[in-house]
Structure formats: structure tokens, C-alpha cells
Scaffold this motif. Structure first.
Motif, PDB file in Angstrom:
ATOM      1  N   LYS A 382       8.804  -8.564   5.667  1.00 49.01           N
ATOM      2  CA  LYS A 382       8.609  -9.903   6.226  1.00 49.01           C
ATOM      3  C   LYS A 382       7.205 -10.448   5.922  1.00 49.01           C
ATOM      4  O   LYS A 382       6.952 -11.642   6.080  1.00 49.01           O
ATOM      5  N   GLN A 383       6.292  -9.558   5.506  1.00 52.17           N
ATOM      6  CA  GLN A 383       4.920  -9.983   5.202  1.00 52.17           C
ATOM      7  C   GLN A 383       4.800 -10.557   3.786  1.00 52.17           C
ATOM      8  O   GLN A 383       3.805 -11.211   3.466  1.00 52.17           O
ATOM      9  N   VAL A 384       5.799 -10.284   2.927  1.00 54.72           N
ATOM     10  CA  VAL A 384       5.734 -10.755   1.535  1.00 54.72           C
ATOM     11  C   VAL A 384       5.700 -12.285   1.512  1.00 54.72           C
ATOM     12  O   VAL A 384       6.496 -12.949   2.175  1.00 54.72           O
ATOM     13  N   GLY A 385       4.755 -12.823   0.749  1.00 53.82           N
ATOM     14  CA  GLY A 385       4.598 -14.277   0.654  1.00 53.82           C
ATOM     15  C   GLY A 385       3.536 -14.821   1.603  1.00 53.82           C
ATOM     16  O   GLY A 385       3.103 -15.967   1.449  1.00 53.82           O
ATOM     17  N   ARG A 386       3.113 -14.006   2.574  1.00 52.69           N
ATOM     18  CA  ARG A 386       2.078 -14.468   3.511  1.00 52.69           C
ATOM     19  C   ARG A 386       0.686 -14.384   2.873  1.00 52.69           C
ATOM     20  O   ARG A 386       0.422 -13.507   2.050  1.00 52.69           O
ATOM     21  N   THR A 387      -0.169 -15.316   3.240  1.00 54.23           N
ATOM     22  CA  THR A 387      -1.564 -15.289   2.806  1.00 54.23           C
ATOM     23  C   THR A 387      -2.387 -14.711   3.950  1.00 54.23           C
ATOM     24  O   THR A 387      -2.339 -15.222   5.081  1.00 54.23           O
ATOM     25  N   LEU A 388      -3.111 -13.620   3.674  1.00 55.01           N
ATOM     26  CA  LEU A 388      -3.822 -12.892   4.724  1.00 55.01           C
ATOM     27  C   LEU A 388      -5.290 -12.686   4.378  1.00 55.01           C
ATOM     28  O   LEU A 388      -5.648 -12.541   3.215  1.00 55.01           O
ATOM     29  N   GLU A 389      -6.122 -12.673   5.413  1.00 47.92           N
ATOM     30  CA  GLU A 389      -7.531 -12.295   5.257  1.00 47.92           C
ATOM     31  C   GLU A 389      -7.660 -10.795   5.498  1.00 47.92           C
ATOM     32  O   GLU A 389      -7.226 -10.294   6.542  1.00 47.92           O
ATOM     33  N   LEU A 390      -8.237 -10.099   4.550  1.00 44.55           N
ATOM     34  CA  LEU A 390      -8.419  -8.655   4.668  1.00 44.55           C
ATOM     35  C   LEU A 390      -9.888  -8.316   4.814  1.00 44.55           C
ATOM     36  O   LEU A 390     -10.727  -8.863   4.096  1.00 44.55           O
ATOM     37  N   MET A 391     -10.189  -7.421   5.721  1.00 48.01           N
ATOM     38  CA  MET A 391     -11.532  -6.846   5.737  1.00 48.01           C
ATOM     39  C   MET A 391     -11.506  -5.606   4.852  1.00 48.01           C
ATOM     40  O   MET A 391     -10.700  -4.693   5.066  1.00 48.01           O
ATOM     41  N   ILE A 392     -12.350  -5.603   3.824  1.00 48.05           N
ATOM     42  CA  ILE A 392     -12.344  -4.498   2.863  1.00 48.05           C
ATOM     43  C   ILE A 392     -12.762  -3.213   3.566  1.00 48.05           C
ATOM     44  O   ILE A 392     -13.745  -3.176   4.306  1.00 48.05           O
ATOM     45  N   ALA A 393     -11.990  -2.159   3.343  1.00 46.66           N
ATOM     46  CA  ALA A 393     -12.221  -0.880   4.006  1.00 46.66           C
ATOM     47  C   ALA A 393     -12.772   0.138   3.016  1.00 46.66           C
ATOM     48  O   ALA A 393     -12.608   0.006   1.806  1.00 46.66           O
ATOM     49  N   GLU A 394     -13.395   1.145   3.576  1.00 47.28           N
ATOM     50  CA  GLU A 394     -13.959   2.215   2.757  1.00 47.28           C
ATOM     51  C   GLU A 394     -13.107   3.469   2.901  1.00 47.28           C
ATOM     52  O   GLU A 394     -12.782   3.886   4.010  1.00 47.28           O
ATOM     53  N   GLY A 395     -12.688   4.033   1.758  1.00 46.16           N
ATOM     54  CA  GLY A 395     -11.999   5.313   1.783  1.00 46.16           C
ATOM     55  C   GLY A 395     -10.549   5.273   2.227  1.00 46.16           C
ATOM     56  O   GLY A 395      -9.973   6.292   2.586  1.00 46.16           O
ATOM     57  N   GLU A 446      -0.681  -8.165  -5.550  1.00 51.01           N
ATOM     58  CA  GLU A 446      -0.877  -7.855  -6.976  1.00 51.01           C
ATOM     59  C   GLU A 446      -1.494  -9.012  -7.765  1.00 51.01           C
ATOM     60  O   GLU A 446      -1.938  -8.828  -8.894  1.00 51.01           O
ATOM     61  N   GLY A 447      -1.520 -10.208  -7.179  1.00 50.60           N
ATOM     62  CA  GLY A 447      -2.111 -11.338  -7.883  1.00 50.60           C
ATOM     63  C   GLY A 447      -3.627 -11.358  -7.735  1.00 50.60           C
ATOM     64  O   GLY A 447      -4.235 -10.467  -7.140  1.00 50.60           O
ATOM     65  N   ALA A 448      -4.224 -12.408  -8.283  1.00 51.71           N
ATOM     66  CA  ALA A 448      -5.680 -12.550  -8.184  1.00 51.71           C
ATOM     67  C   ALA A 448      -6.078 -12.842  -6.733  1.00 51.71           C
ATOM     68  O   ALA A 448      -5.341 -13.493  -5.991  1.00 51.71           O
ATOM     69  N   VAL A 449      -7.244 -12.348  -6.355  1.00 48.50           N
ATOM     70  CA  VAL A 449      -7.778 -12.630  -5.021  1.00 48.50           C
ATOM     71  C   VAL A 449      -8.036 -14.134  -4.910  1.00 48.50           C
ATOM     72  O   VAL A 449      -8.611 -14.757  -5.809  1.00 48.50           O
ATOM     73  N   LEU A 450      -7.610 -14.741  -3.802  1.00 49.85           N
ATOM     74  CA  LEU A 450      -7.716 -16.192  -3.644  1.00 49.85           C
ATOM     75  C   LEU A 450      -9.105 -16.629  -3.199  1.00 49.85           C
ATOM     76  O   LEU A 450      -9.558 -17.725  -3.516  1.00 49.85           O
ATOM     77  N   ASP A 451      -9.786 -15.756  -2.444  1.00 46.98           N
ATOM     78  CA  ASP A 451     -11.113 -16.120  -1.942  1.00 46.98           C
ATOM     79  C   ASP A 451     -11.878 -14.851  -1.586  1.00 46.98           C
ATOM     80  O   ASP A 451     -11.286 -13.859  -1.166  1.00 46.98           O
ATOM     81  N   VAL A 452     -13.188 -14.903  -1.768  1.00 52.39           N
ATOM     82  CA  VAL A 452     -14.075 -13.793  -1.396  1.00 52.39           C
ATOM     83  C   VAL A 452     -15.142 -14.336  -0.463  1.00 52.39           C
ATOM     84  O   VAL A 452     -15.778 -15.351  -0.755  1.00 52.39           O
ATOM     85  N   ARG A 453     -15.313 -13.666   0.672  1.00 48.81           N
ATOM     86  CA  ARG A 453     -16.381 -14.069   1.598  1.00 48.81           C
ATOM     87  C   ARG A 453     -17.293 -12.866   1.835  1.00 48.81           C
ATOM     88  O   ARG A 453     -16.887 -11.891   2.444  1.00 48.81           O
ATOM     89  N   ARG A 454     -18.512 -12.982   1.311  1.00 49.40           N
ATOM     90  CA  ARG A 454     -19.494 -11.925   1.551  1.00 49.40           C
ATOM     91  C   ARG A 454     -20.005 -12.063   2.983  1.00 49.40           C
ATOM     92  O   ARG A 454     -20.241 -13.167   3.469  1.00 49.40           O
ATOM     93  N   THR A 455     -20.144 -10.942   3.658  1.00 50.08           N
ATOM     94  CA  THR A 455     -20.456 -10.971   5.081  1.00 50.08           C
ATOM     95  C   THR A 455     -21.719 -10.172   5.404  1.00 50.08           C
ATOM     96  O   THR A 455     -22.189  -9.371   4.597  1.00 50.08           O
ATOM     97  N   ARG A 456     -22.196 -10.365   6.630  1.00 44.80           N
ATOM     98  CA  ARG A 456     -23.319  -9.564   7.120  1.00 44.80           C
ATOM     99  C   ARG A 456     -22.915  -8.097   7.221  1.00 44.80           C
ATOM    100  O   ARG A 456     -23.738  -7.198   7.059  1.00 44.80           O
ATOM    101  N   ALA A 457     -21.640  -7.866   7.501  1.00 49.77           N
ATOM    102  CA  ALA A 457     -21.145  -6.490   7.557  1.00 49.77           C
ATOM    103  C   ALA A 457     -21.236  -5.825   6.182  1.00 49.77           C
ATOM    104  O   ALA A 457     -21.616  -4.662   6.060  1.00 49.77           O
TER     105      ALA A 457
END
Length: 498
Positions: A382-395, A446-457
Motif C-alpha cells: 500500500k506504500q508503493v506510489g507514496r512520496t515519503l521523507e526519509l531520515m538517512i540512517a547509519e548501518g 528505485e528512482g532518483a531522489v526528489l529532494d535532499v535536505r541537509r540538517t543540523r543532525a
């Protein structure tokens, strides 16, 4: 740069998130005392080795003594090496540990982790083992120094102990009655963490949404969630683990109306059968549980709900098990941590009649896992086709290097692997992606990233990484995301599964 002569330490952690949090404090205490973390993979090759133990598993003590036995010859060859044992098993077994493993230098409990450096020094000077178990909390863990495993995400403990009496769980006996931390102290710690670059916090308690019972305010937890929403720079708030008994409408409203409280809920079910829930001494029944799920879905339509389930509790009939399958079908959990019941020494359930044969438990367990796997996959699709903001994780993405992907967590905590963007990104930064594929336990973009937001984190991660010559050794959890607050509770079946 540390001097080569600095003493090294290694902390080995077993069990629930509370132990993970305590281990960050133990590391902080040792570093405050002048110790330096041993390189990753030290495997006991350190001046101080600390075992932070769990008493939930049936064979927890065998595992501990096996590990201690492997260290005995190393200690005999390394002058000055010290071994300390803390946590729930230490609280439970006390003097037994030194009797069975006389080469252990320090035994401390769940209530006095702040004493570790003092006890190590006393053992060194007096040349004899120090066993000190406090019966009540001496200092709230969060007031102690810490060596956090993540630059961008942090645990924040809001209470310790538990007032429940679940018959399968020994934790209340070892952690004590619930003790709540002052709201002002919690918020001050969160603000300080945000000031250091942390953008995601996980509120932690053995029974997190009972917060307030100790201070006489039944709505204290929902008020705390709303207060977190007012902290500038805090992007994501999660909490674990709540108890259905204390899951009130004001908490659901606070989750729905506070933008930085994530649309994710981990709520242990344990069983869908009313008779089994009664035998477990769980204070809710199937109808109450499903009613909470219904209210959460109405208020937060995209919420991902996860759970813990125990199969084969003493006296569980085929009809009881069918009721559990019924709740799983109705609730449509995004994921479930499923456990085969095993006796926990010291719990009422361990001596109950009608213990279920292993063969029967195994067969039921396999049926439950197959059903949940099917539902997890359907819910992920059900998530396929949704546009989501991801926080990049380590490991979190073990195959990321080979697939040229990175991994991150969606707001609802689903794991997403995505195509590595051209722009440089760091753990803690945020990317926007479109989901293109679903598997039972992860999603792909699998497509290109739509947006990148560099953060204080991300800045905080970069700064921390630059100051460390080697990646620090993480605590040994067997979790999918060592070094980051676990996205879902560790599979304990008792300790955090309330």
C-alpha cells in the motif's frame, strides 16, 4: 588524540532498550573516569569488560557464564584486567555470580549503575570482588554521563520500573516499582540533545504511557508529547513501549495533533485470547485492544502499528490461538515480534500447569509467522506510489554498498532503501523519495531522489565522525540498527514487551 597508555573498556549489552540506554551511561561513566573505548571487535581484549545482562531469556545465565568462562584465560594473561557484571541478571543472582565465576571483579545492579567506576577502583585497591546491589534507584540513569551511540538520534528515559505483574515477566522484580522523572528534567535533556544536533528522540520507559502514575497525573504522558512538539529543531518523536491498559484517548489525540510525533505505534498484544490474557495478568481484553487500534487508525490513518505476541503460553488451547490469529487479521500489524513461550525462572508462569509441548508451540508459531508475513507484505504494498521523507540512517542497509543504495526511515518507521543521490548526504539528513517496490520487511525507492535536505543532525554526524579515528564499537545487541535507537523493540518477549 588519546595517549596509547589510556585504559580501554568494552561494554557488552543484552536485552531490551532500557539496557541499551543504561549501556550508553556506563560508557559515559567509564570515559569520564579516563577509559577509552576498545576498538570494534575487541572481543574481550580490553582493560575493563562490562556485561550489561538481561534476565528475561530462559538460558540467560548459561549464556553469561559461558561468556565469562571464555574471558577467564584472557584475564590471567592480562595484568590488571577487570570484569564487571551489571543489569537484570546481576540484580537477580547477586553473590551467585562471583561464586560461579570468581574471576569477576564487580557485580552491580539495575539501581546503582553510577557506582561502576568507584567499584572498579575499590576492587583494584582491595584486590577482592565488589558486589553491590541497591534495592532502590540511586540516581536516574539520564542524570549520569553518557556516550551516545548516535549523533542524530537518542533515547530519553522518562521512567524506570514497572507496576504491572504480568505472569511471564520478571522485570518488575528486578527494576522495581515505576519511578517517574520530572517533566522539566525530561524536556531539559531533550532540549540539550537538540542543541547538540539530535533531531530524533525516543521516549523510553518499561511502561512508557503509564508516565504520570508516580506523580498523580493521568494525562502526564499526552502533555509530555505535546510539550515535545514545541521544541524547535526536534523533528521526530517516538516512544516505546506502551501498555494497552494506559492507552487513553488523550494520548491518541496528542499523537494525531503533534506534528513531530511520528505516525507509529508499537503496542504489545501478547495474546488475542481473553482467558490467556487473564492468565498472563494482562489488564485488557481483545475487545479493548482492537478498540484502541480502531481509534488510532481513525485519528492517524497512515499509522504503522507493530506488536509483540507470545505463542504457547501455559494453558493455551487451539481455540485461544485462533483468537490470536483473529486479532492479527483484524489489526493488520505492519510487523509483529513473535515469541515462543519459554519459562522465565522466577516468574509465576514458569510453575503453571498445562505447559504446552514444544512441537505444538512450534507449529502454532509457524502459522502465526506465515500469516503476519502475508499481512506485512500486503500493508507494505500500500506504500508503493507514496512520496515519503526519509531520515538517512547509519548501518541499516547491509547490502547498500553492493547495490549503490542508502537506507532511511520513513515517518512511520518503515525501512526504505533508496538510490544514492548525486549530492553528498549524511546520516541524519533528510531525503524525499517515491516508493516503487515493497517487500515484507522493507521498501525500495528505485528512482532518483526528489529532494535532499541537509540538517543540523547531519552536521552533528559529520563533526563526530571527523573527530573519531575509527568507528566506535557498538553494543552487542543482535538488533538491525546497532548504534541507533532501535526502530522497533528488541525481541525480548518480556522486558520491554508490556
Amino acid at each position: 588524540m588519546y595517549e596509547m597508555s589510556a585504559k580501554t573498556y568494552e561494554v557488552r549489552t543484552y536485552g531490551c532498550q532500557m539496557n541499551v540506554h543504561d549501556s550508553e551511561r556506563l560508557s559515559g561513566l567509564l570515559e569520564d573516569a579516563g577509559y577509552v573505548r576498545a576498538p570494534e571487535g575487541a572481543d574481550g581484549d580490553a582493560d575493563v569488560v562490562v556485561f550489561n545482562t538481561c534476565a528475561v531469556r530462559e538460558n540467560a545465565d548459561n549464556r553469561l557464564y559461558g561468556n565469562l568462562g571464555r574471558l577467564a584465560p584472557m584475564k590471567s594473561k592480562r595484568p590488571g584486567m577487570q570484569i564487571a557484571v551489571g543489569g537484570c541478571l546481576a540484580q537477580k543472582d547477586r553473590d551467585t555470580i562471583v561464586k560461579k565465576a570468581p574471576w569477576v571483579d564487580v557485580v552491580f545492579g539495575t539501581h546503582n549503575i553510577g557506582k561502576l567506576p568507584v567499584l572498579l577502583e575499590r576492587a583494584r585497591v582491595q584486590e577482592e570482588a565488589q558486589v553491590e546491589i541497591a534495592e532502590s534507584l540511586e540516581a536516574f540513569p539520564s542524570t549520569l554521563p553518557t556516550r551516545r551511540e548516535s549523533a542524530y538520534a537518542a533515547w530519553v528515559s522518562i521512567s524506570v520500573g514497572c507496576n504491572n505483574t504480568c505472569t511471564f515477566c520478571i522485570v518488575p522484580a528486578l527494576r522495581g516499582k515505576e519511578k517517574d522523572r520530572r517533566t522539566g528534567d525530561i524536556l531539559a535533556e531533550i532540549e540539550a540533545l537538540v542543541g547538540e544536533g539530535v533531531s530524533e528522540i525516543t521516549l523510553l520507559g518499561q511502561n512508557v504511557n503509564a508516565y504520570g502514575s508516580d506523580i498523580g497525573d493521568r494525562e502526564a504522558f499526552s502533555k509530555l508529547l505535546r510539550a515535545c512538539g514545541k521544541i524547535e529543531g526536534l523533528e521526530r518523536v517516538r516512544f516505546t513501549s506502551p501498555h494497552p491498559r494506559d492507552f487513553t484517548d488523550d494520548v491518541i489525540a496528542a499523537m494525531a495533533e503533534t506534528p513531530n510525533v511520528m505516525p507509529q505505534l508499537h503496542m504489545p498484544l501478547q495474546s488475542g485470547s481473553d482467558p490467556v490474557l487473564k492468565a498472563m495478568r494482562r489488564s485488557y481484553r481483545q475487545e479493548r485492544y482492537l478498540g484502541i487500534i480502531e481509534k488510532v487508525r481513525a485519528a492517524i490513518p497512515h499509522a504503522a502499528i507493530t506488536t509483540d505476541i507470545i505463542v504457547g503460553f501455559p494453558g493455551e488451547t487451539e481455540e485461544d490461538f485462533e483468537q490470536t490469529l483473529h486479532v492479527v487479521r483484524e489489526a493488520r500489524f505492519a510487523q509483529a515480534f513473535t515469541f515462543q513461550y519459554s519459562k522465565r525462572p522466577g516468574t509465576p508462569a514458569a510453575t503453571m500447569e498445562n505447559q504446552i509441548p514444544k512441537k505444538v508451540v512450534q507449529a502454532r508459531y509457524e502459522r502465526l509467522v506465515a500469516l503476519q508475513e502475508e499481512i506485512s507484505w500486503e500493508e507494505n504494498k500500500k506504500q508503493v506510489g507514496r512520496t515519503l521523507e526519509l531520515m538517512i540512517a547509519e548501518g541499516e542497509g547491509r547490502k547498500d554498498g553492493a547495490t549503490h543504495r542508502l537506507s532511511g526511515r520513513a515517518p512511520d518507521n518503515r525501512l526504505v532503501h533508496f538510490t544514492k543521490p548525486d549530492d553528498e548526504v549524511r546520516p541524519g539528513d533528510v531525503v524525499t523519495v517515491e516508493i516503487t517496490y515493497a517487500a515484507p520487511h522493507h521498501l525500495l525507492a528505485e528512482g532518483a531522489v526528489l529532494d535532499v535536505r541537509r540538517t543540523r543532525a547531519g552536521d552533528a554526524w559529520e563533526k563526530r565522525n571527523a573527530t573519531e579515528t575509527a568507528k566506535p564499537a557498538g553494543v552487542m545487541l543482535g538488533l538491525p540498527a546497532v548504534g541507533v535507537p532501535a526502530p522497533l523493540p528488541a525481541p525480548t518477549g518480556g522486558c520491554s514487551a508490556h
